[in-house]
Design a protein around this motif. Structure first.
Motif, mmCIF file in Angstrom:
data_model
loop_
_atom_site.group_PDB
_atom_site.id
_atom_site.type_symbol
_atom_site.label_atom_id
_atom_site.label_comp_id
_atom_site.label_asym_id
_atom_site.label_seq_id
_atom_site.Cartn_x
_atom_site.Cartn_y
_atom_site.Cartn_z
ATOM 1 N N ARG A 166 -26.113 4.291 3.098
ATOM 2 C CA ARG A 166 -24.800 3.715 3.409
ATOM 3 C C ARG A 166 -24.551 2.422 2.624
ATOM 4 O O ARG A 166 -23.449 2.200 2.090
ATOM 5 N N GLU A 167 -25.576 1.584 2.520
ATOM 6 C CA GLU A 167 -25.399 0.305 1.836
ATOM 7 C C GLU A 167 -25.166 0.516 0.334
ATOM 8 O O GLU A 167 -24.383 -0.196 -0.286
ATOM 9 N N TYR A 168 -25.849 1.516 -0.237
ATOM 10 C CA TYR A 168 -25.591 1.818 -1.654
ATOM 11 C C TYR A 168 -24.173 2.349 -1.843
ATOM 12 O O TYR A 168 -23.489 2.008 -2.821
ATOM 13 N N GLY A 169 -23.710 3.180 -0.907
ATOM 14 C CA GLY A 169 -22.330 3.681 -0.981
ATOM 15 C C GLY A 169 -21.341 2.524 -0.930
ATOM 16 O O GLY A 169 -20.392 2.454 -1.728
ATOM 17 N N ASP A 170 -21.582 1.602 -0.024
ATOM 18 C CA ASP A 170 -20.700 0.426 0.090
ATOM 19 C C ASP A 170 -20.745 -0.409 -1.186
ATOM 20 O O ASP A 170 -19.715 -0.914 -1.650
ATOM 21 N N ALA A 171 -21.948 -0.566 -1.741
ATOM 22 C CA ALA A 171 -22.099 -1.379 -2.959
ATOM 23 C C ALA A 171 -21.281 -0.783 -4.106
ATOM 24 O O ALA A 171 -20.575 -1.506 -4.823
ATOM 25 N N THR B 147 -29.073 0.293 -9.262
ATOM 26 C CA THR B 147 -30.390 0.756 -9.699
ATOM 27 C C THR B 147 -31.333 0.616 -8.511
ATOM 28 O O THR B 147 -30.942 0.104 -7.464
ATOM 29 N N MET B 148 -32.546 1.116 -8.618
ATOM 30 C CA MET B 148 -33.553 0.848 -7.579
ATOM 31 C C MET B 148 -34.949 1.092 -8.133
ATOM 32 O O MET B 148 -35.130 1.812 -9.121
ATOM 33 N N HIS B 149 -35.929 0.462 -7.492
ATOM 34 C CA HIS B 149 -37.308 0.693 -7.890
ATOM 35 C C HIS B 149 -37.774 2.069 -7.430
ATOM 36 O O HIS B 149 -37.481 2.496 -6.306
ATOM 37 N N ILE C 66 -37.767 9.674 -5.775
ATOM 38 C CA ILE C 66 -36.992 9.719 -7.016
ATOM 39 C C ILE C 66 -35.844 10.725 -6.880
ATOM 40 O O ILE C 66 -34.719 10.475 -7.320
ATOM 41 N N GLN C 67 -36.132 11.866 -6.222
ATOM 42 C CA GLN C 67 -35.053 12.843 -6.003
ATOM 43 C C GLN C 67 -33.916 12.235 -5.187
ATOM 44 O O GLN C 67 -32.744 12.417 -5.509
ATOM 45 N N GLN C 68 -34.263 11.530 -4.159
ATOM 46 C CA GLN C 68 -33.220 10.901 -3.330
ATOM 47 C C GLN C 68 -32.403 9.899 -4.166
ATOM 48 O O GLN C 68 -31.177 9.845 -4.074
ATOM 49 N N ALA C 69 -33.119 9.113 -4.958
ATOM 50 C CA ALA C 69 -32.447 8.073 -5.757
ATOM 51 C C ALA C 69 -31.479 8.702 -6.762
ATOM 52 O O ALA C 69 -30.346 8.233 -6.932
ATOM 53 N N LEU C 70 -31.950 9.775 -7.423
ATOM 54 C CA LEU C 70 -31.146 10.367 -8.498
ATOM 55 C C LEU C 70 -30.067 11.303 -7.969
ATOM 56 O O LEU C 70 -28.916 11.257 -8.417
ATOM 57 N N GLU C 71 -30.464 12.173 -7.040
ATOM 58 C CA GLU C 71 -29.559 13.269 -6.685
ATOM 59 C C GLU C 71 -28.621 12.913 -5.547
ATOM 60 O O GLU C 71 -27.545 13.490 -5.423
ATOM 61 N N ILE D 75 -28.292 9.312 -3.996
ATOM 62 C CA ILE D 75 -27.687 7.983 -4.177
ATOM 63 C C ILE D 75 -27.052 7.853 -5.560
ATOM 64 O O ILE D 75 -26.096 7.142 -5.756
ATOM 65 N N ARG D 76 -27.588 8.602 -6.501
ATOM 66 C CA ARG D 76 -27.044 8.651 -7.865
ATOM 67 C C ARG D 76 -27.063 7.282 -8.561
ATOM 68 O O ARG D 76 -26.044 6.787 -9.070
ATOM 69 N N VAL D 77 -28.258 6.709 -8.564
ATOM 70 C CA VAL D 77 -28.444 5.439 -9.267
ATOM 71 C C VAL D 77 -28.191 5.613 -10.765
ATOM 72 O O VAL D 77 -28.363 6.700 -11.312
ATOM 73 N N GLU D 78 -27.811 4.517 -11.404
ATOM 74 C CA GLU D 78 -27.545 4.555 -12.849
ATOM 75 C C GLU D 78 -28.812 4.314 -13.656
ATOM 76 O O GLU D 78 -28.868 4.626 -14.846
ATOM 77 N N ARG D 79 -29.803 3.679 -13.014
ATOM 78 C CA ARG D 79 -31.113 3.485 -13.658
ATOM 79 C C ARG D 79 -32.184 3.616 -12.601
ATOM 80 O O ARG D 79 -31.908 3.553 -11.399
ATOM 81 N N LEU D 80 -33.433 3.777 -13.079
ATOM 82 C CA LEU D 80 -34.587 3.774 -12.181
ATOM 83 C C LEU D 80 -35.558 2.733 -12.709
ATOM 84 O O LEU D 80 -35.864 2.720 -13.917
#
Ligand code: HPA
Ligand code: ZN
Length: 341
Positions: free
Chosen positions: A183-188, A196-198, A210-215, A217-222
């Motif tokens: 939710r916080e990433y969506g708000d951001a 991005t995230m570690h 990593i799957q959660q981050a990419l697929e 949350i859809r981060v722009e970088r890892l």
């Protein structure tokens, strides 16, 4: 160019720093000076004693030394001095552009005001323009704190949003998956932050995280993220979407006994945009050029291979296409000039 890259070549190469924690640039000298100025007892009083306390061999044991040391940072000027000292060093290493992590919650939970942190760091970024380093702030949520705490941080940061380019996620990854902060990433993103995230190396559940981050949350970088080599579908994903991975060889070597250089080179072979960065240089034994040198000498990298890292750093930076093209042209001019000498 099959010529091997030397330290001299690396030193002059224009580059971007995309994975550096400002609090991780706190050198023992400044730590002791601030401890004395602010009357903070850190349990050590000489540089040797401080260095002797750096005996970590995992992310958790590093973080256990790293966070308490931040007690010495108290005033806006302390944050300013820390960041400006780093930025001068970055300038010496030909870092032309930097996106810098900071951890407001690590300061606010011990009574330091958010505005002292952000205003001190931001003022240093503005002043660094005088020596041609373009630096921006990336505010991290501490992933071992609650989602509610991250949400409050986003709220507190609202009046300062013009000073903050993006959002990151750091601290202890164990049992703290990306989805905790969905939710916080969506708000951001809705508020206009870059994200991005570690994805720290060799974590329990690395691939799932990593799957959660990419697929999802859809981060722009890892940040780190090299464990994707274990999963060809994820390698395809980051290659297709041109997602940057920010690798930090010296940090990897200390927390995992392995620079993860083989993984980095395998990913480069798959056209993944991996860059080389410094993470927490005051703790891991070197700044960005030391990190470039470590992976270069261990693997006899050529000028072309090292240039690829620097190009990747600009290509995956949060800058305009015009800025990317300008920095890439600067690299090409540097290489042409270097080879003529
Ligand atoms: N991982 C997680 N937290 C951190 C790191 C890191 O590499 N550096 C500073 N805090
Ligand atoms: Zn990091």
């Amino acid at each position: 160019m099959t010529q091997l890259a030397t330290r001299d070549f690396i030193d002059g190469l224009p580059k971007a720093e995309l994975h550096l924690h400002l609090e991780g640039t706190l050198e023992p000298e400044l730590k002791l000076a601030l401890a004395q100025k602010n009357g903070v007892d850190i349990g050590q009083s000489t540089i040797e004693e401080v260095q002797a306390s750096y005996n970590f061999n995992s992310l958790a044991s590093f973080l256990a030394v790293y966070y308490p040391a931040m007690n010495v940072l108290q005033t806006e000027d302390d944050f300013y001095q820390l960041a400006l000292t780093y930025l001068k060093k970055a300038h010496q290493e030909n870092v032309r552009y930097a996106e810098l992590f900071f951890d407001p919650q690590a300061h606010m939970t011990r009574g330091v005001a958010f505005e002292a942190v952000v205003n001190g760091f931001y003022r240093a970024c503005v002043d660094a323009r005088a020596f041609n380093v373009d630096a921006h702030l990336v505010m991290c949520f501490l992933r071992d704190l609650s989602a509610e705490s991250a949400r409050q941080l986003l709220e507190i940061a609202k009046p300062y949003q013009a000073k903050i380019l993006g959002i990151g996620l750091d601290s202890d990854e164990h049992h703290n998956p990306p989805l905790k902060f969905l939710r916080e990433y969506g708000d951001a993103v809705a508020q206009g932050y870059r994200i991005t995230m570690h994805a720290d190396i060799d974590q329990v559940d690395s691939i799932q995280h990593i799957q959660q981050a990419l697929e999802i949350i859809r981060v722009e970088r890892l940040d780190h993220g090299t464990n994707i080599v274990e999963n060809p579908d994820l390698v395809d994903w980051v290659e297709q979407l041109k997602i940057g991975l920010t690798s930090c060889p010296l940090s990897n070597r200390l927390v995992a006994d392995d620079m993860k250089d083989r993984e980095v080179l395998e990913l480069i072979d798959h056209n993944v945009k991996v860059s080389i960065n410094s993470d927490d240089p005051a703790y891991f034994g070197g700044y960005i050029n030391d990190n470039y040198e470590a992976i270069t000498t261990k693997n006899d990298l050529t000028i072309d291979q090292v240039v690829q890292f620097a190009k990747n750093s600009f290509e995956t930076a949060w800058i305009s296409d015009f800025q990317k093209q300008t920095y890439l042209a600067e690299i090409d001019a540097y290489v042409a000039d270097y080879l003529q000498k």
